[in-house]
Design a protein around this motif. Structure first.
Motif, short mmCIF file in Angstrom:
data_model
loop_
_atom_site.label_atom_id
_atom_site.label_comp_id
_atom_site.label_asym_id
_atom_site.label_seq_id
_atom_site.Cartn_x
_atom_site.Cartn_y
_atom_site.Cartn_z
N PRO A 1 -3.53 9.95 8.77
CA PRO A 1 -3.51 9.40 7.40
C PRO A 1 -2.35 8.41 7.22
O PRO A 1 -1.27 8.61 7.79
CB PRO A 1 -3.30 10.64 6.52
N ASP A 2 -2.56 7.36 6.43
CA ASP A 2 -1.56 6.30 6.25
C ASP A 2 -0.19 6.84 5.89
O ASP A 2 0.83 6.41 6.43
CB ASP A 2 -2.01 5.32 5.16
N GLU A 3 -0.17 7.80 4.96
CA GLU A 3 1.13 8.31 4.51
C GLU A 3 1.90 8.97 5.66
O GLU A 3 3.12 8.82 5.77
CB GLU A 3 0.94 9.32 3.36
N ASP A 4 1.17 9.69 6.50
CA ASP A 4 1.82 10.34 7.65
C ASP A 4 2.31 9.31 8.66
O ASP A 4 3.41 9.42 9.20
CB ASP A 4 0.84 11.31 8.33
N LEU A 5 1.48 8.30 8.91
CA LEU A 5 1.88 7.26 9.86
C LEU A 5 3.14 6.54 9.36
O LEU A 5 4.06 6.27 10.13
CB LEU A 5 0.73 6.27 10.09
N LYS A 6 3.17 6.27 8.05
CA LYS A 6 4.37 5.62 7.48
C LYS A 6 5.61 6.48 7.70
O LYS A 6 6.68 5.97 8.03
CB LYS A 6 4.18 5.40 5.98
N ARG A 7 5.45 7.79 7.51
CA ARG A 7 6.59 8.67 7.66
C ARG A 7 7.06 8.70 9.13
O ARG A 7 8.26 8.67 9.42
CB ARG A 7 6.22 10.08 7.18
N ILE A 8 6.10 8.71 10.06
CA ILE A 8 6.47 8.71 11.48
C ILE A 8 7.23 7.43 11.82
O ILE A 8 8.25 7.46 12.52
CB ILE A 8 5.19 8.84 12.36
N ILE A 9 6.75 6.31 11.31
CA ILE A 9 7.43 5.04 11.58
C ILE A 9 8.83 5.04 10.96
O ILE A 9 9.81 4.64 11.59
CB ILE A 9 6.58 3.86 11.05
N ASP A 10 8.93 5.53 9.73
CA ASP A 10 10.23 5.56 9.06
C ASP A 10 11.27 6.35 9.83
O ASP A 10 12.38 5.87 10.07
CB ASP A 10 10.09 6.15 7.65
N SER B 1 -1.26 0.16 12.21
CA SER B 1 -2.32 0.98 11.60
C SER B 1 -3.74 0.66 12.09
O SER B 1 -4.53 1.60 12.24
CB SER B 1 -2.22 0.99 10.08
N PRO B 2 -4.10 -0.61 12.36
CA PRO B 2 -5.47 -0.82 12.87
C PRO B 2 -5.74 -0.14 14.21
O PRO B 2 -6.88 0.19 14.52
CB PRO B 2 -5.58 -2.34 13.02
#
Ligand SMILES: *Cc1c(COP(=O)(O)O)cnc(C)c1O
Length: 466
Positions: A68-77, A60-61
């Motif tokens: 947005p954090d939520e989108d990045l989390k979903r992409i990683i998941d 994330s940095p």
């Protein structure tokens, strides 16, 4: 976060543009303007985190609000949901304080899945947001093509074309690409060798006027920054599992284009206490010669039993040089121009000293590689692929301190390279994992083309989805 070119003369770009851009316009490679740094306490607080949560913390940095954090989390998941093993990157012990980090649990059985599953989802996300479509074009001698195809097969906004040299990749490698039948996936078997494939790709990138309006080509080779970024995570994951940051950890990395080990170097600079970073090469040993004797000279390509490391020049080494020369883009431009014309690059005394402090290096012949596969199998019944075997022996040879855990990166599953395994005389036919058992009975689709830029352009033009 801004990204700057190693040659200092291209515009700085934001995260999303860097993902869509291959080489910088000055011929350099993009790197982050500032590297994030994590404190000892912060790293310690990540102990025991599942791979995906850790990945978010490390990545994330670099994204720094562009997504947005939520989108990045979903992409990683979703990127790591295709990995078979629920540890994503499990560790196996093969000796006293010696560990194998299995990076081959992804869909194509090589570590390139870590970067290319992520890059595929990231591309599709950025393109959907921009209402843009692109064409991914690449050449492969094996592992990269299948990983890129797996990464892009479900991308709505990407058409992918991968060239491989006709009848010159292994059956497993070809079938991993050609049995993917989604309408946006196109395999081209070129009547030529890998260099011919690469030359056509380069020429297509140089003049993209054959594409429909609004389309551009995107490169997914290891000069793409997002690939390096995704690879930093597993250094943290393995080190935390073995007691970092309260103790130091060493890593040995089978190296070709210097992408994987460069990610390890970045992890170290970001605060991970890494004791030793070992560059392990086959007989294509430009990096070993450079670290050992300041001999960074281009030599003819040798075909080895570890084909994914058969390179003449390591493209990502330029990113390393940039740091070794205190991020002086002018000097890097001069050095690279000199290298291009003379085939030789000589490091100044101080950068060389720094490189030698940062890295150990070792080179293995094919005979030595086979001997290591045999020896490790005899003592542990653990089967190494030839690339991983080079890393293991390089670790054993260069290791400075037996009390520090040594992690050897396993970059491919042994079933991908049955020839080397057979030559080691232990296992006749290393079994493909369960999800690939039917690989040899699946339907294939690919187009054989002559070595002609015009034919390639016509083929791409005809097959791009509206
Ligand atoms: C690509 C590859 C490598 C080399 O990785 P680099 O990032 O190019 O140094 C090593 N082993 C395998 C199996 C690979 O596919």
């Amino acid at each position: 976060m801004k990204y700057i070119s190693t040659r200092g003369a291209a515009p700085a770009l934001g995260f999303e543009d860097v993902v869509l851009t291959g080489l910088a316009s000055d011929g350099g490679l993009y790197v982050p303007e500032h590297l994030p740094h994590f404190s000892h306490a912060e790293i310690a607080s990540w102990a025991g985190l599942p791979y995906r949560e850790l990945a978010f913390n490390v990545i994330s940095p670099f994204v720094a609000g562009a997504i947005p954090d939520e989108d990045l989390k979903r992409i990683i998941d979703v990127s790591y949901s295709t990995f078979r093993h629920n540890a994503i990157a499990p560790l196996v012990q093969t000796g006293h304080n010696e560990w194998i980090l299995e990076l081959f649990q992804g869909p194509t059985l090589a570590f390139k899945d870590f970067a290319l599953q992520f890059l595929g989802h990231l591309l599709d996300y950025i393109l959907a947001k921009r209402q843009q479509k692109v064409v991914v074009l690449g050449a492969t001698s094996g592992d990269t093509g299948s990983a890129a195809i797996e990464g892009c097969r479900r991308c709505e906004n990407v058409d992918i074309f991968i060239l491989h040299p006709h009848q010159r990749v292994s059956d497993v490698q070809r079938r991993q690409m050609t049995t993917v039948l989604e309408p946006n996936v196109h395999n081209i078997a070129l009547r030529g060798n890998f260099d011919d494939c690469q030359n056509l790709v380069k020429a297509s990138f140089a003049d993209q006027s054959f594409l429909p309006a609004g389309r551009q080509l995107v490169a997914v080779n290891s000069i793409n920054w997002a690939r390096i970024m995704a690879q930093i995570v597993y250094y943290f994951y393995a080190a935390l599992a073995l007691g970092a940051p309260h103790r130091k950890i060493s890593f040995s990395v089978p190296t070709g284009n210097f992408g994987d080990i460069f990610a390890g170097y970045l992890a170290q600079r970001m605060g991970l206490p890494i004791e030793q970073l070992v560059i392990a090469t086959n007989s294509n040993d430009i990096l070993h010669r450079c670290i050992g004797g300041n001999d960074h000279t281009r030599k003819p390509l040798l075909h080895s039993l570890s084909p994914s490391m058969d390179i003449m020049v390591s493209s990502n080494f330029e990113r390393m040089l940039f740091d070794l020369y205190d991020r002086d883009g002018d000097q890097i431009r001069q050095l690279m121009e000199e290298f291009k014309s003379s085939g030789r690059l000589t490091l100044a005394a101080e950068p060389l000293r720094r490189a030698q402090n940062l890295f150990s290096s070792h080179r293995l012949s094919d005979e030595e590689t086979i001997a290591v596969i045999r020896e490790v199998f005899e003592s542990t019944e653990y089967l190494l692929d030839p690339h991983t075997a080079i890393g293991v022996q390089a670790a054993r040879t260069t290791r400075k301190d037996a009390a520090t855990p040594m992690v050897c990166l396993a970059t491919a599953h042994p079933a991908k390279f049955p020839d080397a395994v057979r030559q080691a005389g232990q296992v006749q036919n290393p079994a493909l994992p369960h999800h690939m058992q039917d690989l040899f009975t699946r339907d294939e689709r690919y187009q054989v083309l002559d070595d002609s830029l015009e034919h390639l352009k016509t083929f791409i033009g005809k097959n791009i989805r509206a």
